[in-house]
Write an enzyme that holds these catalytic residues in place. Structure first.
Site, PDB file in Angstrom:
ATOM      1  N   HIS A  84       0.874  -1.169   0.000  1.00  0.00           N
ATOM      2  CA  HIS A  84       0.000   0.000   0.000  1.00  0.00           C
ATOM      3  C   HIS A  84       0.917   1.226   0.000  1.00  0.00           C
ATOM      4  CE1 HIS A  84      -3.009  -2.883   1.214  1.00  0.00           C
ATOM      5  NE2 HIS A  84      -3.949  -1.974   1.266  1.00  0.00           N
ATOM      6  N   GLU A  88      -1.365   6.125   0.064  1.00  0.00           N
ATOM      7  CA  GLU A  88      -2.817   6.042   0.241  1.00  0.00           C
ATOM      8  C   GLU A  88      -3.335   7.372   0.798  1.00  0.00           C
ATOM      9  OE1 GLU A  88      -3.825   2.664   2.679  1.00  0.00           O
ATOM     10  OE2 GLU A  88      -5.965   2.851   2.274  1.00  0.00           O
TER      11      GLU A  88
HETATM   12  C1  ZJS Z   1      -9.906   2.584   6.029  1.00  0.00           C
HETATM   13  C2  ZJS Z   1      -9.948   2.262   4.594  1.00  0.00           C
HETATM   14  C3  ZJS Z   1     -10.362   3.332   3.672  1.00  0.00           C
HETATM   15  C4  ZJS Z   1      -9.596   1.026   4.219  1.00  0.00           C
HETATM   16  C5  ZJS Z   1      -9.069   0.668   2.929  1.00  0.00           C
HETATM   17  N1  ZJS Z   1      -7.691   0.787   2.909  1.00  0.00           N
HETATM   18  C6  ZJS Z   1      -6.833   0.038   3.635  1.00  0.00           C
HETATM   19  N2  ZJS Z   1      -5.615   0.580   3.815  1.00  0.00           N
HETATM   20  C7  ZJS Z   1      -4.682  -0.050   4.556  1.00  0.00           C
HETATM   21  N3  ZJS Z   1      -4.894  -1.225   5.147  1.00  0.00           N
HETATM   22  C8  ZJS Z   1      -6.092  -1.805   4.996  1.00  0.00           C
HETATM   23  C9  ZJS Z   1      -7.111  -1.214   4.226  1.00  0.00           C
HETATM   24  N4  ZJS Z   1      -8.166  -2.045   4.245  1.00  0.00           N
HETATM   25  C10 ZJS Z   1      -7.822  -3.104   5.013  1.00  0.00           C
HETATM   26  N5  ZJS Z   1      -6.578  -2.954   5.483  1.00  0.00           N
HETATM   27  C11 ZJS Z   1      -5.824  -3.860   6.378  1.00  0.00           C
HETATM   28  O1  ZJS Z   1      -6.485  -5.107   6.420  1.00  0.00           O
HETATM   29  C12 ZJS Z   1      -6.855  -5.438   7.755  1.00  0.00           C
HETATM   30  C13 ZJS Z   1      -8.144  -6.216   7.778  1.00  0.00           C
HETATM   31  O2  ZJS Z   1      -7.948  -7.491   7.166  1.00  0.00           O
HETATM   32  P1  ZJS Z   1      -7.104  -8.671   7.818  1.00  0.00           P
HETATM   33  O3  ZJS Z   1      -7.365  -8.691   9.298  1.00  0.00           O
HETATM   34  O4  ZJS Z   1      -5.676  -8.405   7.519  1.00  0.00           O
HETATM   35  O5  ZJS Z   1      -7.636  -9.903   7.153  1.00  0.00           O
HETATM   36  C14 ZJS Z   1      -6.931  -4.092   8.455  1.00  0.00           C
HETATM   37  O6  ZJS Z   1      -6.765  -4.216   9.843  1.00  0.00           O
HETATM   38  C15 ZJS Z   1      -5.791  -3.322   7.783  1.00  0.00           C
HETATM   39  O7  ZJS Z   1      -4.565  -3.657   8.377  1.00  0.00           O
HETATM   40 ZN    ZN Z   2      -5.992  -2.507   0.863  1.00  0.00          ZN
END
Ligand code: ZJS
Ligand code: ZN
Length: 341
Positions: free
Chosen positions: A195, A198
Site C-alpha cells: 500500500h 494512500e
Molecule cells: C480505512 C480504509 C479506507 C480502508 C481501505 N484501505 C486500507 N488501507 C490499509 N490497510 C487496509 C485497508 N483495508 C484493510 N486494510 C488492512 O487489512 C486489515 C483487515 O484485514 P485482515 O485482518 O488483515 O484480514 C486491516 O486491519 C488493515 O490492516
Molecule cells: Zn488494501
C-alpha cells in the site's frame, strides 16, 4: 444488461471482505459482543474518515478471533468471489495472535490455507493464492517475524503463499523502519504488494519503498503530481512498469478520493499503465468485483471491449505465473459468451 468482464481479484483483505450473511453467523456465535451490522459495514452513500474505517476492522476482529471463525470466514469469502465469477483470487490477511482463544499466528495462516484447500476439494471454481500481510503499525520487529512466517509457508504450502502485503493505517508508522523486512521478503522470493501513497503525507515513504521495487502497488492515490505526489514517483512506477491495484469504492467511501470521476484510475489508464480493478474490502464497503468493473465502465465511459481488455491485462499482474496461461485460455473461451448479450 452489462456483463462484467472480470477474471481476477488481486487486492482483497480477508477480514474486510466478510459479507453480511457471514457477519450474521459470527454475531450469532458471539451475542455478548452486542455488535450490529452498522458497525461492520459502510453502506452506499455513506462515507467515513479513514480513522473511522479502521475502527470498523477492530469490530470485525472481535468477531473473528478463533480458528473456527477464520475457517468459516475464509471459505465464505472464497465462495462469494467464485459466485461473482472471479476465477483467480489473491487473498491477503494479517496473522493475528489471540491470547483469549489460544489462536497463534502460525495457526492463523494454517487455517486460511486449510480453507483454500477445502474449497478446492469441494470443487469451488476458483484458484486462490495467499499474501501474508504486515500491519505497519506493529513496527520493524513484528514485520521481520511476519516475513519469516511468510517464507516458511511459501516453502511448505507448495506455492499457495505467494507474497507479502504491507497495509494498515497509513497515518501510523514509517516505511523506512520496515525496509529491511521488505527487502528480506523480496530476496527470499516473496512477491511484494505494498500500500503506497494512500494518503497525501506519504511521498517520502513512497520514494523510498519504490526503490525496492515492489511487484505491485496498492492504491497509489497520491503518487502523481496533480495530487501532491511528484513526477519522480510516477517515473519510478513507470520505469519498473509496476501494476497498480485500484479500488474505487474503497477510496470514495474512505474519502481519500472526492468522487468516482476524480479517481486516479483515469490518470494511469490513459497512460496505458497496468492497472487492476480490485475490491479492497468488499464486506466493509458493500461492493463486489462486478460492481467495481461496472463503476469504472460507467464513470469513465468504457466499452465492453475496453472492459474485456482491462480484465485480460489483469491476468499478467498476478503473482502466480504458473496459472497465467491457463487463465488467458479460460478468458478467451469465455469471450463469446460475454459478448452475446
Ligand atoms: C480505512 C480504509 C479506507 C480502508 C481501505 N484501505 C486500507 N488501507 C490499509 N490497510 C487496509 C485497508 N483495508 C484493510 N486494510 C488492512 O487489512 C486489515 C483487515 O484485514 P485482515 O485482518 O488483515 O484480514 C486491516 O486491519 C488493515 O490492516
Ligand atoms: Zn488494501
Amino acid at each position: 444488461l452489462l456483463v462484467m468482464h472480470k477474471v481476477d481479484e488481486l487486492h482483497a483483505h480477508l477480514n474486510g471482505s466478510v459479507s453480511f450473511s457471514t457477519i450474521e453467523k459470527l454475531v450469532a456465535r458471539k451475542p455478548h459482543l452486542n455488535i450490529e451490522h452498522g458497525m461492520t459495514a459502510i453502506r452506499s452513500g455513506q462515507r467515513r474518515t479513514l480513522d473511522e474505517c479502521f475502527q470498523v476492522f477492530k469490530v470485525i476482529h472481535q468477531l473473528v478471533d478463533t480458528e473456527e471463525d477464520i475457517l468459516m470466514v475464509a471459505k465464505d469469502v472464497i465462495r462469494e468471489f467464485a459466485a461473482d465469477g472471479v476465477k483467480y483470487l489473491e487473498l491477503r490477511s494479517t496473522p493475528r495472535k489471540e491470547k483469549t482463544t489460544g489462536m497463534t499466528k502460525r495457526r492463523y495462516v494454517e487455517t486460511v490455507i486449510e480453507a483454500i484447500r477445502q474449497c478446492k476439494n469441494e470443487g469451488v471454481d476458483i484458484e486462490v493464492r495467499f499474501l501474508v500481510a504486515v500491519d505497519r503499525r506493529n513496527g520493524a520487529e513484528v514485520a521481520m517475524e511476519t516475513v519469516k512466517l511468510a517464507e516458511d509457508f511459501m516453502l511448505s504450502t507448495g506455492g499457495l503463499v505467494v507474497g507479502l502485503d504491507l497495509s494498515g493505517d497509513p497515518m501510523v508508522g514509517h516505511g523506512r523502519d520496515l525496509l529491511p523486512a521488505l527487502q528480506k521478503a523480496k530476496n527470499c522470493g516473496l512477491k511484494l504488494s505494498l500500500h503506497l501513497s494512500e494518503v497525501p503525507s506519504q511521498a517520502d515513504e513512497s520514494e523510498l519503498l519504490l526503490n525496492i521495487p515492489p511487484d505491485r502497488i496498492g492504491h497509489g492515490t497520491f503518487l502523481h503530481p496533480e495530487v501532491g505526489g511528484s513526477q519522480s514517483l510516477v517515473d519510478k512506477v513507470r520505469k519498473h512498469n509496476t501494476p497498480l491495484e485500484l479500488c474505487l469504492t474503497s477510496n470514495v467511501k474512505g474519502q481519500t478520493v472526492s468522487s468516482y470521476s476524480q479517481h486516479h484510475f483515469l490518470y494511469w489508464y490513459q497512460m496505458g499503465h497496468p492497472s487492476v480493478l480490485c475490491t479492497d474490502d468488499k464486506g466493509v464497503f458493500c461492493t463486489d468485483l462486478s460492481q467495481e468493473y461496472q463503476l469504472a465502465a460507467s464513470t469513465f465511459n468504457l466499452s465492453q471491449e475496453d472492459m474485456w481488455t482491462l480484465s485480460q491485462k489483469a491476468i499478467d499482474c498476478t503473482f502466480a505465473p504458473d496459472l497465467q496461461q491457463q487463465l488467458h485460455q479460460k478468458w478467451l473461451e469465455l469471450r463469446p459468451t460475454l459478448f452475446q448479450l
